[in-house]
Design an enzyme around this catalytic site. Sequence first.
Site, PDB file in Angstrom:
ATOM      1  N   ASP A 135      33.921  32.045  41.545  1.00 42.13           N
ATOM      2  CA  ASP A 135      34.075  33.351  42.181  1.00 42.13           C
ATOM      3  C   ASP A 135      34.084  33.103  43.680  1.00 42.13           C
ATOM      4  OD1 ASP A 135      33.987  34.609  39.709  1.00 42.13           O
ATOM      5  OD2 ASP A 135      31.816  34.857  39.770  1.00 42.13           O
ATOM      6  N   GLU A 176      39.474  41.378  38.645  1.00 43.80           N
ATOM      7  CA  GLU A 176      38.538  40.814  39.630  1.00 43.80           C
ATOM      8  C   GLU A 176      39.294  39.942  40.623  1.00 43.80           C
ATOM      9  OE1 GLU A 176      35.508  38.716  37.492  1.00 43.80           O
ATOM     10  OE2 GLU A 176      34.886  40.491  36.344  1.00 43.80           O
TER      11      GLU A 176
END
EC number: 3.4.13.22
Length: 240
Positions: free
Chosen positions: A161, A218
Amino acid sequence: MGIMLLALPLFFSCKEVAVNNKEAEDNEIQLKATDTAQITNAKKEELPVPKLKSLEGLADTLFVRLADYSDDFVYDLRYATENNFLKAKVYDCAECYTRVKTAQALLLANKELMGKGYKIKFFDCYRPNDVQYKMWAIVPNPQYVANPVKGSIHNKGGAVDITLVTLEGEELDMGTDFDFFGKKAYHDNLDLPKSILNNRLLLKETMEKYGFWSIRTEWWHYNLGTASNDKVANFKWDCD
């Protein structure tokens, strides 16, 4: 004589039981040895390698600490804090580990980005499966947390991430914070200022160039394409 004849079957019966018990013990020892060997082999694959000058020659599936191979990344590992959507600290301490092949791809992507004036900043990297269970206990919803029984690519050392920062460390505007769950974080949401769309596109195109793929909902999450078939791991780094 009658007594002796009665005793003989008893003698042989006891002897037979002893032999059977011995065979059972031997089989149990052999099974334990096999299990131990299998566990040992699995652990060897999960053990991180020490800091070396280069990743060349290392097996793709070994784990490495990314900071040992480059000083050019930035870190804000949120799950080692309470500043995340769980509102809970689930890592004992902040470290960024990945498999070797993931690290190699990240180094190449970051090198290209630095040539354009940017760096990769990490929010999360490899995640031990035990941590996945902690997260699931807090939010048992597969829309937000992968079921730990199956595991996620984070548990395989193949997902990160991330966002981008300038060479001076200033975060680029991506439209939302990390772990914002809503349409504003979707890649296909084009109802955003052009500058934000350009920032997301720069990150996405660069990561895809080096073998990563995104997920629609995302903007921060990237999986290495070749990592999906790797094993879920549970190695935990030491906290000094």
